[in-house]
Scaffold this motif. Structure first.
Motif, PDB file in Angstrom:
ATOM      1  N   TYR A  44      47.576  42.434  28.838  1.00 24.20           N
ATOM      2  CA  TYR A  44      47.164  42.165  30.213  1.00 24.20           C
ATOM      3  C   TYR A  44      48.373  41.851  31.084  1.00 24.20           C
ATOM      4  CZ  TYR A  44      42.511  41.764  28.192  1.00 24.20           C
ATOM      5  OH  TYR A  44      41.340  42.034  27.530  1.00 24.20           O
ATOM      6  N   HIS A  76      45.572  46.297  30.822  1.00 23.53           N
ATOM      7  CA  HIS A  76      44.752  45.986  31.987  1.00 23.53           C
ATOM      8  C   HIS A  76      45.501  45.070  32.932  1.00 23.53           C
ATOM      9  CE1 HIS A  76      41.386  47.612  29.776  1.00 23.53           C
ATOM     10  NE2 HIS A  76      41.607  46.764  28.788  1.00 23.53           N
ATOM     11  N   LEU A 109      42.959  33.352  32.718  1.00 26.45           N
ATOM     12  CA  LEU A 109      42.587  34.687  32.241  1.00 26.45           C
ATOM     13  C   LEU A 109      41.255  34.647  31.482  1.00 26.45           C
ATOM     14  CD1 LEU A 109      43.280  37.672  31.849  1.00 26.45           C
ATOM     15  CD2 LEU A 109      45.062  37.021  30.255  1.00 26.45           C
ATOM     16  N   GLU A 110      40.919  33.483  30.966  1.00 27.83           N
ATOM     17  CA  GLU A 110      39.623  33.327  30.287  1.00 27.83           C
ATOM     18  C   GLU A 110      38.506  33.023  31.285  1.00 27.83           C
ATOM     19  OE1 GLU A 110      40.023  30.491  27.129  1.00 27.83           O
ATOM     20  OE2 GLU A 110      41.419  31.745  25.989  1.00 27.83           O
ATOM     21  N   LEU A 112      35.193  46.319  35.274  1.00 26.15           N
ATOM     22  CA  LEU A 112      36.000  45.117  35.047  1.00 26.15           C
ATOM     23  C   LEU A 112      35.562  44.414  33.764  1.00 26.15           C
ATOM     24  CD1 LEU A 112      36.175  43.666  38.693  1.00 26.15           C
ATOM     25  CD2 LEU A 112      38.056  44.669  37.383  1.00 26.15           C
ATOM     26  N   ARG A 141      36.924  45.388  30.338  1.00 23.60           N
ATOM     27  CA  ARG A 141      38.335  45.148  30.006  1.00 23.60           C
ATOM     28  C   ARG A 141      38.531  43.988  29.035  1.00 23.60           C
ATOM     29  NH1 ARG A 141      41.182  45.578  35.971  1.00 23.60           N
ATOM     30  NH2 ARG A 141      40.745  47.792  36.245  1.00 23.60           N
ATOM     31  N   TYR A 142      37.476  43.234  28.794  1.00 26.15           N
ATOM     32  CA  TYR A 142      37.605  42.044  27.948  1.00 26.15           C
ATOM     33  C   TYR A 142      36.744  42.225  26.709  1.00 26.15           C
ATOM     34  CZ  TYR A 142      39.328  40.933  32.519  1.00 26.15           C
ATOM     35  OH  TYR A 142      40.023  41.008  33.696  1.00 26.15           O
ATOM     36  N   PRO A 143      37.150  41.587  25.598  1.00 29.74           N
ATOM     37  CA  PRO A 143      36.407  41.797  24.354  1.00 29.74           C
ATOM     38  C   PRO A 143      34.947  41.331  24.465  1.00 29.74           C
ATOM     39  CG  PRO A 143      38.434  40.533  23.972  1.00 29.74           C
ATOM     40  CD  PRO A 143      38.273  40.662  25.446  1.00 29.74           C
ATOM     41  N   LYS A 169      33.495  37.863  25.730  1.00 34.29           N
ATOM     42  CA  LYS A 169      34.496  37.182  26.565  1.00 34.29           C
ATOM     43  C   LYS A 169      34.383  37.633  28.019  1.00 34.29           C
ATOM     44  CE  LYS A 169      36.218  35.490  22.779  1.00 34.29           C
ATOM     45  NZ  LYS A 169      35.723  34.161  22.366  1.00 34.29           N
ATOM     46  N   LYS A 222      33.251  36.292  30.548  1.00 34.43           N
ATOM     47  CA  LYS A 222      33.559  35.292  31.562  1.00 34.43           C
ATOM     48  C   LYS A 222      34.957  35.514  32.136  1.00 34.43           C
ATOM     49  CE  LYS A 222      33.984  30.355  32.360  1.00 34.43           C
ATOM     50  NZ  LYS A 222      33.812  29.000  31.857  1.00 34.43           N
ATOM     51  N   SER A 223      35.822  36.156  31.358  1.00 27.07           N
ATOM     52  CA  SER A 223      37.179  36.442  31.814  1.00 27.07           C
ATOM     53  C   SER A 223      37.211  37.211  33.120  1.00 27.07           C
ATOM     54  CB  SER A 223      37.928  37.236  30.748  1.00 27.07           C
ATOM     55  OG  SER A 223      38.248  36.383  29.682  1.00 27.07           O
ATOM     56  N   LEU A 256      35.573  36.664  35.667  1.00 24.60           N
ATOM     57  CA  LEU A 256      35.057  35.856  36.774  1.00 24.60           C
ATOM     58  C   LEU A 256      35.918  35.923  38.040  1.00 24.60           C
ATOM     59  CD1 LEU A 256      33.012  33.894  37.906  1.00 24.60           C
ATOM     60  CD2 LEU A 256      34.155  32.031  36.700  1.00 24.60           C
ATOM     61  N   LEU A 257      37.243  35.758  37.899  1.00 28.09           N
ATOM     62  CA  LEU A 257      38.081  35.735  39.102  1.00 28.09           C
ATOM     63  C   LEU A 257      38.032  37.056  39.875  1.00 28.09           C
ATOM     64  CD1 LEU A 257      38.918  32.923  38.245  1.00 28.09           C
ATOM     65  CD2 LEU A 257      41.298  33.603  38.381  1.00 28.09           C
ATOM     66  N   PRO A 258      38.281  38.192  39.197  1.00 28.30           N
ATOM     67  CA  PRO A 258      38.170  39.456  39.934  1.00 28.30           C
ATOM     68  C   PRO A 258      36.790  39.643  40.566  1.00 28.30           C
ATOM     69  CG  PRO A 258      39.042  39.842  37.706  1.00 28.30           C
ATOM     70  CD  PRO A 258      38.795  38.386  37.831  1.00 28.30           C
ATOM     71  N   HIS A 267      36.425  37.729  43.731  1.00 28.38           N
ATOM     72  CA  HIS A 267      37.104  38.427  44.833  1.00 28.38           C
ATOM     73  C   HIS A 267      36.198  39.515  45.407  1.00 28.38           C
ATOM     74  CE1 HIS A 267      41.136  36.759  44.992  1.00 28.38           C
ATOM     75  NE2 HIS A 267      41.286  36.865  43.676  1.00 28.38           N
ATOM     76  N   TRP A 278      40.442  41.746  48.658  1.00 27.20           N
ATOM     77  CA  TRP A 278      40.142  42.977  47.926  1.00 27.20           C
ATOM     78  C   TRP A 278      39.562  43.928  48.961  1.00 27.20           C
ATOM     79  CZ3 TRP A 278      39.607  43.070  42.159  1.00 27.20           C
ATOM     80  CH2 TRP A 278      39.443  44.376  41.685  1.00 27.20           C
ATOM     81  N   HIS A 285      39.004  49.938  48.255  1.00 33.49           N
ATOM     82  CA  HIS A 285      39.214  50.038  46.811  1.00 33.49           C
ATOM     83  C   HIS A 285      37.909  49.949  46.027  1.00 33.49           C
ATOM     84  CE1 HIS A 285      43.500  49.863  47.335  1.00 33.49           C
ATOM     85  NE2 HIS A 285      43.411  48.748  48.004  1.00 33.49           N
TER      86      HIS A 285
END
Ligand SMILES: Cc1cc2nc3c(=O)[nH]c(=O)nc-3n(C[C@H](O)[C@H](O)[C@H](O)COP(=O)(O)O)c2cc1C
Ligand code: FES
Lengths: 441, 180
Positions: free
Chosen positions: A119, A160, A180-181, B20, B23-25, B28, B30-31, B33-35, B38, B173, B177
């Motif tokens: 990442y 990513h 990141l989590e 989005l 992109r996380y396992p 997971k 919750k990862s 959340l930030l994007p 936005h 954002w 996009h």
């Protein structure tokens, strides 16, 4: 001409695109790396003497060799593109201008570490750079440089980009992992270090953008040749972000070892202090490092010219030295008020403290208030000692080094510019920009 | 009767949300959340209302409080409505040395608002923020995803004039996009 390793292709039109980057030899070093044994890459990085460019200067090869490798557990490489240390803007410059250099470095480094998912954590404010990186990543997938069987090898990697949302603390590596989590950016207690338990509890390496980009020329020229550039344990080139009262602010790639005087005054770099003014002070490595008066940044107390290296800038310890840090070089001329700028930085740290540790959460606020009181004309002489006392009780007493970062500017300003605090207090806040004075000690 | 508008991402944004999330396992998510927060600001008028945060919690299958505590931690998330054009002026050391204070004062006077306030017509909100990694081109400000650098009063007049003419909401954002 000084050697350029990272910004070599800066002026090539269209270098942002994969095609042009490849025409310049881009991804040839990835090809070379993929033909090597992963541990041999780490070995080259060790030989290169490369030190983390995010601020702490920890040897990168050593950090990589600490990565735990329990069987069956994924490992991660996370690039720290949070770049929030005031005075630092080199990572943004690099990512925006030559995004593929970072990506090539990420793929090589991930291969070396045995990571199959990596990442890039970029601060949310840099959303336009996020999209530049995303576009570059898409190009790589389309060209078989990311995804399954990269360049026909049996190595696969998913890369990513991930955006933050405004928090200086998320540059600290364990806070970055929390963020990141999908959590608040509260730094973790170490140990365990990320190399053992990092992202989602898995072994993780966190490296700065510039560190990862530097892996590309190291593969190209070999660790020994990289180590031959620079002075002593400060090897290779470094991006310096120069700002403040200079004629030519900007990002400069220097060979480590350039004399500070040359860096400030030569036209190759900062081009001198603006309006021919006198140099009052420099914060050499981002807002967190100790401030030094003009004479002490140019020469050590032994009278030797100071060089742009980790060791030379630190010469004299905190009594008379500072740190290279992130390379955020902030210059102040004779018109600058040390106390006012200190108040500004202290306000910053107060605002950015995550709030977990009382000394940092409360102490930064107290220091901000006292400095405000002095600037407002209500200061008392005993406030200077009180400030000293508070900073000394923050330093080393917090989970992460943000506390130190808040304490050092205060300690160094009092150490070197005590007279300026005193004048302000005596005059009831009126002497806001005292004339230039040389270092007393 | 007060009919509440149903909160839901547009199909394009929802497609992006799923991209989005991938992109996380597994487990997971919750990862993201930030994007996703936005994106929510882009889709829902530039700020995160409690209802929007509850919706995001639902999407990610996490507790609402997990969203609230994150949204309130990060400075880019607006927990109150903001003007169509959020002006974020850097106020930190290097910019300050180069006249950020004057930039803030100039905009305050020009728009008749203070730091943190919104013009009565809902067009502009002024917010001072910390170092945006643009110290070599100080003083500077950010509007949406655009950095405006080496500011002077004339430049500020031009920039704000353009946004006023455009009269569209700008967000970090950018909408453009979300389409593809
Ligand atoms: C408060 C704080 C903020 C930091 N901000 C950054 C940052 O913005 N970028 C960065 O690369 N490192 C930052 N660091 C350093 C990281 O914790 C970490 O040392 C670094 O990312 C490691 O990469 P490197 O070894 O390649 O330098 C910060 C550290 C602290 C304590
Ligand atoms: S201080 Fe304003 S961008 Fe760095």
């Amino acid at each position: 001409m000084p050697k350029k390793l990272l910004l070599k292709h800066l002026e090539v039109p269209g270098i942002q695109s994969l095609d042009v980057y490849r025409q310049q030899g881009g991804y040839e070093n990835l090809k070379k790396a993929l033909s090597m044994v992963p541990d041999a890459i780490t070995e080259e990085v060790k030989k290169s003497g490369l030190r983390g460019r995010g601020g702490a200067g920890f040897p990168t090869g050593m950090k990589w060799s600490f990565l735990a490798k329990p069987p069956g557990v994924p490992r991660y490489l996370v690039c720290n593109a949070d770049e929030s240390e005031p005075g630092t803007f080199k990572d943004r410059y690099l990512m925006q201008r030559i995004p593929h250099l970072l990506l090539e470095g990420m793929i090589i480094s991930s291969f070396a570490l045995g990571a199959n998912t990596s990442y890039i954590y970029i601060r949310g404010e840099l959303m336009y750079v996020y999209h530049i990186l995303q576009k570059a990543i898409d190009e790589c997938y389309a060209a078989g440089l990311l995804g399954k069987n990269i360049m026909g090898s049996d190595y696969s990697l998913h890369l990513h980009v991930h955006c933050g949302a405004g928090a200086y603390i998320c540059g600290e590596e364990t806070a970055l992992i929390e963020s990141l989590e999908g959590k608040r950016g509260n730094p973790r207690i170490k140990p365990p270090f990320p190399a053992v338990k990092g992202l989602w509890g898995c072994p993780t390496v966190v490296n700065n953008v510039e560190t990862i980009a530097a892996v590309v020329p190291i593969i190209e020229m070999g660790g020994d040749a990289y180590a031959a550039i620079g002075v002593g344990k400060s090897t290779g080139t470094k991006l310096i972000s120069a700002s403040g009262h200079i004629n030519k602010p900007g990002v400069y790639e220097i060979e480590l070892g350039v004399p500070v005087e040359e860096f400030i005054y030569s036209d190759e770099y900062c081009g001198g202090v603006r309006n021919g003014n006198k140099l009052k002070a420099v914060v050499a490595g981002g807002s967190s490092v100790p401030i030094l008066p003009g004479d002490l940044i140019l020469k050590t107390t032994k009278g030797e010219p100071r060089l742009m290296t980790y060791e030379s800038l630190a010469d004299g310890g905190f009594q008379s030295g500072t740190m290279l840090g992130s390379g955020g070089f902030i210059v102040m001329d004779e018109t600058a008020s040390i106390v006012k700028n200190l108040w500004n930085f202290t306000r910053f740290y107060h605002h950015e403290s995550c709030g977990q540790c009382s000394p940092c959460r409360e102490g930064t606020g107290w220091m901000e208030k006292i400095l405000h009181k002095i600037l407002d004309g209500h200061g008392e002489m005993k406030d200077i000692d009180l400030l000293w006392d508070i900073q000394s009780k923050i330093e080393g007493k917090t989970i992460c080094p943000l506390g130190d970062a808040a304490a050092w500017p205060v300690a160094s300003a009092i150490r070197h510019f005590r007279y300026e605090f005193e004048e302000l207090i005596k005059s009831g806040g009126k002497v806001n920009r005292p004339a230039y004075a040389t270092h007393a000690g | 009767m007060n009919v509440k508008k149903e909160i839901a991402f547009s199909p394009e944004a929802l497609a992006l949300v799923h991209k989005l999330l991938s992109r996380y396992p597994d487990g997971k998510q919750k990862s993201a959340l930030l994007p996703i927060l936005h994106l929510a600001q882009t889709e829902f008028d530039g700020w995160l209302s409690p209802e929007v945060m509850d919706y995001v919690a639902c999407l990610l299958n996490i507790q609402p409080v997990e969203v609230y505590e994150v949204a309130s931690f990060y400075s880019m998330f607006n927990l109150k409505p903001v003007g169509k054009c959020l002006i974020e002026v850097c106020r930190t050391g290097p910019c300050w040395l180069m006249g950020a204070e004057d930039v803030v004062k100039y905009i305050e006077k020009k728009l008749g608002i203070k730091d943190g306030q919104t013009t009565p017509d809902g067009m502009f909100t002024l917010k001072t923020v910390e170092c945006l990694a643009s110290c070599g081109t100080a003083p500077m400000m950010q509007i949406g995803e655009t950095y405006h650098e080496n500011l002077t009063p004339e430049k500020i007049d031009d920039i704000l004039g353009n946004y006023e003419m455009l009269n569209e909401r700008v967000t970090h954002w950018d909408k453009k996009h979300i389409k593809a």
